[in-house]
Design a protein around this motif. Sequence first.
Motif, PDB file in Angstrom:
ATOM      1  N   ASP A 136       0.812  -1.223   0.000  1.00 13.67           N
ATOM      2  CA  ASP A 136       0.000   0.000   0.000  1.00 13.67           C
ATOM      3  C   ASP A 136       0.843   1.271   0.000  1.00 13.67           C
ATOM      4  O   ASP A 136       1.040   1.899  -1.036  1.00 13.67           O
ATOM      5  CB  ASP A 136      -0.975  -0.021   1.188  1.00 13.67           C
ATOM      6  N   LYS A 142       1.508   8.902  -1.912  1.00 11.90           N
ATOM      7  CA  LYS A 142       0.895   9.670  -0.819  1.00 11.90           C
ATOM      8  C   LYS A 142       1.944   9.803   0.279  1.00 11.90           C
ATOM      9  O   LYS A 142       2.422   8.793   0.816  1.00 11.90           O
ATOM     10  CB  LYS A 142      -0.333   8.946  -0.270  1.00 11.90           C
ATOM     11  N   LYS A 220      -2.857  -1.890  -7.286  1.00 13.11           N
ATOM     12  CA  LYS A 220      -2.717  -0.505  -6.835  1.00 13.11           C
ATOM     13  C   LYS A 220      -2.219   0.380  -7.979  1.00 13.11           C
ATOM     14  O   LYS A 220      -2.659   1.512  -8.148  1.00 13.11           O
ATOM     15  CB  LYS A 220      -1.788  -0.399  -5.620  1.00 13.11           C
ATOM     16  N   ARG A 234      -9.583   6.100  -6.816  1.00 14.78           N
ATOM     17  CA  ARG A 234      -8.622   5.764  -5.745  1.00 14.78           C
ATOM     18  C   ARG A 234      -9.313   5.702  -4.382  1.00 14.78           C
ATOM     19  O   ARG A 234      -8.837   5.031  -3.465  1.00 14.78           O
ATOM     20  CB  ARG A 234      -7.477   6.778  -5.758  1.00 14.78           C
TER      21      ARG A 234
HETATM   22  N1  GLY Z   1      -3.551   4.131   0.984  1.00 15.74           N
HETATM   23  C1  GLY Z   1      -4.552   4.518   0.095  1.00 15.74           C
HETATM   24  C2  GLY Z   1      -4.033   5.201  -1.116  1.00 15.74           C
HETATM   25  O1  GLY Z   1      -2.876   5.111  -1.441  1.00 15.74           O
HETATM   26  O2  GLY Z   1      -4.807   5.841  -1.784  1.00 15.74           O
END
Ligand code: GLY
Length: 351
Positions: A136, A142, A220, A234
Amino acid sequence: MTTIDVPASRNYQVIVGKGLLSQTGSRILPFCKGNTAAIVSDETVWGLYGGTLEASLKAAGLTVIHYTFPAGEASKNGENYLKILNFLAENKLTRSDALVALGGGVTGDLTGFVAATYLRGIAYVQIPTSLLSMVDSSVGGKTAIDLSAGKNLAGAFYQPSLVLCDMDALSTLPQEIFRDGCGEIIKYGVLYDKVLFDKLLAEGFSFDREAVIARCVELKRNVVAEDEFDTGARQKLNLGHTIGHGIEAQSHFTISHGEAVATGMAIVARAGEKAGITSGDTVDAIHEILEKFGFPLTTGYSAQQLFTSALSDKKRSGGTVNLVVPREIGDCILLPTPVGQLQSFIEAGLA
Ligand code: GLY
């Protein structure tokens, strides 16, 4: 070894495999023309892997400096952030040098935010050492620090130049922290991939780590490619998080993130069934997989307690909270829920 290309405002590769830590030096060279690599790590991870990383960087001809801080979420704060910036400035790092984040989510988020802001932006490489950060937080850019008002309230979207997920780092991870990461892996199955979900259900903790981590990173990557700045698709990664954050906060963070998110998924699925969105089979499957991994299916906190915490969720927009609700395994929807209806939605899921 699997290489996953991430197309974003900065394109980069995530490499998943064994023995990567000792290859970091040669792999980082394209992003570190200035010749100095600054490693940021917590004291625990530094003690385990700092020597191998430092040796690899030096063998590639780089000058290496390092900054360490006490392990734990409490270190992801403004004071530490400024200390690292000052450390880099005192060591005269330039924009052609690079940072290396060696550790779990705290280290990655903190180092990423330093990288985003030092000299208005410097390259950084993520070397996640926990399962949770591999699947993640190390992917997708982020970055954040916590403020006294809440977690991750100051930060930036700032993509790394490279992510190295070394399977060998998982060998020292305590079982409860490994299990925490499994909560997020199950989440990917519920959100996007019934094959992954069924594999986890069949194999439990003995799943093929490299294959499963690479699959989660691919999933992801797809989300980040579609919605890097978190304005739509997202937000589905928030499955289980609105209620999960409430559980974490109410427990004063004695309940881990992965466990809270896992229980949050069960609560939202039961509420979704009562709202006519989630199939009964899906609720049963979520219960079965959570039990297999030893996650609680519900919480003792009341709907009112969880609602109060949910109001401070970053995903709230005006008077609406975007809940993520499963329809079937591999198929979830964003459900904009007026704040006035949120408590009764949570209540339905607790029963
Ligand atoms: N942890 C959620 C994201 O990267 O959006």
